[in-house]
Design a protein around this motif. Structure first.
Motif, PDB file in Angstrom:
ATOM      1  N   THR A 173      39.379  50.351  29.031  1.00 47.94           N
ATOM      2  CA  THR A 173      38.662  51.390  28.730  1.00 47.94           C
ATOM      3  C   THR A 173      39.397  52.827  28.221  1.00 47.94           C
ATOM      4  OG1 THR A 173      37.610  52.680  30.517  1.00 47.94           O
ATOM      5  CG2 THR A 173      36.637  50.980  28.836  1.00 47.94           C
ATOM      6  N   ALA A 174      40.571  52.981  29.583  1.00 42.65           N
ATOM      7  CA  ALA A 174      41.187  54.285  29.198  1.00 42.65           C
ATOM      8  C   ALA A 174      42.514  54.673  28.838  1.00 42.65           C
ATOM      9  CB  ALA A 174      41.309  54.611  30.779  1.00 42.65           C
ATOM     10  N   SER A 175      42.281  55.543  27.710  1.00 36.26           N
ATOM     11  CA  SER A 175      43.808  55.303  26.946  1.00 36.26           C
ATOM     12  C   SER A 175      45.568  54.755  27.977  1.00 36.26           C
ATOM     13  CB  SER A 175      43.923  56.875  26.249  1.00 36.26           C
ATOM     14  OG  SER A 175      44.374  57.570  27.149  1.00 36.26           O
ATOM     15  N   ASP A 225      37.407  50.289  43.957  1.00 39.62           N
ATOM     16  CA  ASP A 225      37.408  50.299  45.389  1.00 39.62           C
ATOM     17  C   ASP A 225      38.397  49.306  45.904  1.00 39.62           C
ATOM     18  OD1 ASP A 225      36.211  52.813  45.563  1.00 39.62           O
ATOM     19  OD2 ASP A 225      34.185  51.309  46.912  1.00 39.62           O
ATOM     20  N   TYR A 226      39.269  48.751  45.174  1.00 37.60           N
ATOM     21  CA  TYR A 226      39.643  47.168  45.163  1.00 37.60           C
ATOM     22  C   TYR A 226      41.257  47.310  45.102  1.00 37.60           C
ATOM     23  CZ  TYR A 226      34.882  46.188  46.176  1.00 37.60           C
ATOM     24  OH  TYR A 226      33.981  46.275  47.406  1.00 37.60           O
ATOM     25  N   ARG A 227      42.323  46.841  44.759  1.00 41.38           N
ATOM     26  CA  ARG A 227      43.488  46.474  44.579  1.00 41.38           C
ATOM     27  C   ARG A 227      43.163  44.974  43.934  1.00 41.38           C
ATOM     28  NH1 ARG A 227      46.939  50.698  44.988  1.00 41.38           N
ATOM     29  NH2 ARG A 227      47.177  51.523  47.059  1.00 41.38           N
ATOM     30  N   PHE A 228      44.342  44.585  43.251  1.00 49.97           N
ATOM     31  CA  PHE A 228      44.188  43.347  42.781  1.00 49.97           C
ATOM     32  C   PHE A 228      44.221  42.373  43.374  1.00 49.97           C
ATOM     33  CE2 PHE A 228      46.915  39.597  40.670  1.00 49.97           C
ATOM     34  CZ  PHE A 228      46.148  39.472  39.152  1.00 49.97           C
ATOM     35  N   MET A 229      43.344  41.343  43.400  1.00 49.29           N
ATOM     36  CA  MET A 229      42.946  40.193  44.724  1.00 49.29           C
ATOM     37  C   MET A 229      42.544  40.654  45.594  1.00 49.29           C
ATOM     38  SD  MET A 229      43.447  37.192  41.677  1.00 49.29           S
ATOM     39  CE  MET A 229      42.732  36.176  42.767  1.00 49.29           C
ATOM     40  N   ASP A 230      41.989  41.452  45.978  1.00 51.44           N
ATOM     41  CA  ASP A 230      41.512  42.152  47.157  1.00 51.44           C
ATOM     42  C   ASP A 230      40.717  40.458  47.611  1.00 51.44           C
ATOM     43  OD1 ASP A 230      39.818  42.646  48.840  1.00 51.44           O
ATOM     44  OD2 ASP A 230      40.647  44.270  49.021  1.00 51.44           O
ATOM     45  N   PRO A 231      40.717  40.057  48.415  1.00 47.84           N
ATOM     46  CA  PRO A 231      39.474  39.233  48.480  1.00 47.84           C
ATOM     47  C   PRO A 231      38.326  39.352  48.405  1.00 47.84           C
ATOM     48  CG  PRO A 231      41.897  39.000  50.406  1.00 47.84           C
ATOM     49  CD  PRO A 231      40.770  40.458  49.871  1.00 47.84           C
ATOM     50  N   GLU A 232      37.920  40.911  48.789  1.00 44.91           N
ATOM     51  CA  GLU A 232      36.676  40.979  48.715  1.00 44.91           C
ATOM     52  C   GLU A 232      35.924  41.296  47.750  1.00 44.91           C
ATOM     53  OE1 GLU A 232      33.847  44.979  50.203  1.00 44.91           O
ATOM     54  OE2 GLU A 232      35.335  44.006  51.068  1.00 44.91           O
ATOM     55  N   LEU A 233      36.777  41.847  46.626  1.00 45.00           N
ATOM     56  CA  LEU A 233      36.648  41.685  45.094  1.00 45.00           C
ATOM     57  C   LEU A 233      36.116  39.712  44.821  1.00 45.00           C
ATOM     58  CD1 LEU A 233      36.935  43.086  42.136  1.00 45.00           C
ATOM     59  CD2 LEU A 233      38.829  43.451  42.201  1.00 45.00           C
ATOM     60  N   VAL A 234      37.354  39.312  44.688  1.00 44.53           N
ATOM     61  CA  VAL A 234      37.168  37.948  44.580  1.00 44.53           C
ATOM     62  C   VAL A 234      35.674  37.118  44.720  1.00 44.53           C
ATOM     63  CG1 VAL A 234      38.270  35.823  44.447  1.00 44.53           C
ATOM     64  CG2 VAL A 234      39.995  37.572  44.153  1.00 44.53           C
ATOM     65  N   ASP A 235      35.446  37.492  46.469  1.00 40.24           N
ATOM     66  CA  ASP A 235      33.750  36.678  46.676  1.00 40.24           C
ATOM     67  C   ASP A 235      33.265  37.734  45.150  1.00 40.24           C
ATOM     68  OD1 ASP A 235      35.562  35.177  48.246  1.00 40.24           O
ATOM     69  OD2 ASP A 235      35.198  37.055  49.860  1.00 40.24           O
ATOM     70  N   LEU A 236      33.018  39.193  45.571  1.00 35.13           N
ATOM     71  CA  LEU A 236      32.002  39.213  44.434  1.00 35.13           C
ATOM     72  C   LEU A 236      31.875  38.898  43.105  1.00 35.13           C
ATOM     73  CD1 LEU A 236      32.665  43.587  45.201  1.00 35.13           C
ATOM     74  CD2 LEU A 236      30.136  42.459  46.286  1.00 35.13           C
ATOM     75  N   ARG A 265      41.583  50.439  33.884  1.00 33.40           N
ATOM     76  CA  ARG A 265      42.233  50.551  33.679  1.00 33.40           C
ATOM     77  C   ARG A 265      43.424  49.724  33.487  1.00 33.40           C
ATOM     78  NH1 ARG A 265      42.543  54.460  37.565  1.00 33.40           N
ATOM     79  NH2 ARG A 265      43.676  52.808  39.279  1.00 33.40           N
ATOM     80  N   ASN A 266      42.349  48.526  33.798  1.00 36.84           N
ATOM     81  CA  ASN A 266      42.993  47.274  33.556  1.00 36.84           C
ATOM     82  C   ASN A 266      44.222  46.627  34.358  1.00 36.84           C
ATOM     83  OD1 ASN A 266      44.842  45.314  31.393  1.00 36.84           O
ATOM     84  ND2 ASN A 266      42.854  44.326  32.264  1.00 36.84           N
ATOM     85  N   GLN A 267      43.588  47.309  35.584  1.00 37.33           N
ATOM     86  CA  GLN A 267      44.827  47.114  36.288  1.00 37.33           C
ATOM     87  C   GLN A 267      44.633  46.410  37.904  1.00 37.33           C
ATOM     88  OE1 GLN A 267      46.777  50.718  37.941  1.00 37.33           O
ATOM     89  NE2 GLN A 267      48.040  49.993  39.175  1.00 37.33           N
TER      90      GLN A 267
END
Length: 112
Positions: A38-40, A89-100, A13-15
């Motif tokens: 990719t979603a409409s 499983d992550y929100r925008f700028m989630d520190p764990e996502l940033v690390d990944l 969803r580019n969210q």
């Protein structure tokens, strides 16, 4: 003309995931980055023009790769297309996502 590598990050969803990747790498001197979904219902749906612009496409999950190849195979024919296997499983700028992202993306793009 820019010497930067054009990198397109894609999730559903580019969210959260792809905009986070865009934010994390947007100031890297060797990269020009965009994000799409990719979603409409995506905030910004991936287009043929986005894919034509990109030198490298990085998706969050295999389902994104499958959808892109089903809809844009010709445009993607000679482009690197990488799957990060990062679940939604992550929100925008989630520190764990940033690390990944910081661990996974630089080796794919041969960044120092």
């Amino acid at each position: 003309m820019s010497n930067k590598l054009n990198v397109l990050f894609i999730c559903s969803r580019n969210q959260w995931r792809s905009p986070t990747a865009e934010q994390v790498f947007r100031r890297h001197p060797a990269l020009a980055v965009r994000s799409a979904g990719t979603a409409s219902s995506a905030r910004r749906q991936v287009s043929h023009l986005d894919l034509a612009w990109a030198d490298v496409v990085i998706v969050m999950e295999s389902k994104h790769k499958s959808r892109l190849l089903a809809e844009h195979a010709r445009t993607l024919m000679d482009k690197p297309l990488h799957v990060l296997d990062i679940p939604d499983d992550y929100r925008f700028m989630d520190p764990e996502l940033v690390d990944l992202l910081q661990a996974a993306v630089p080796p794919l793009l041969d960044l120092r």
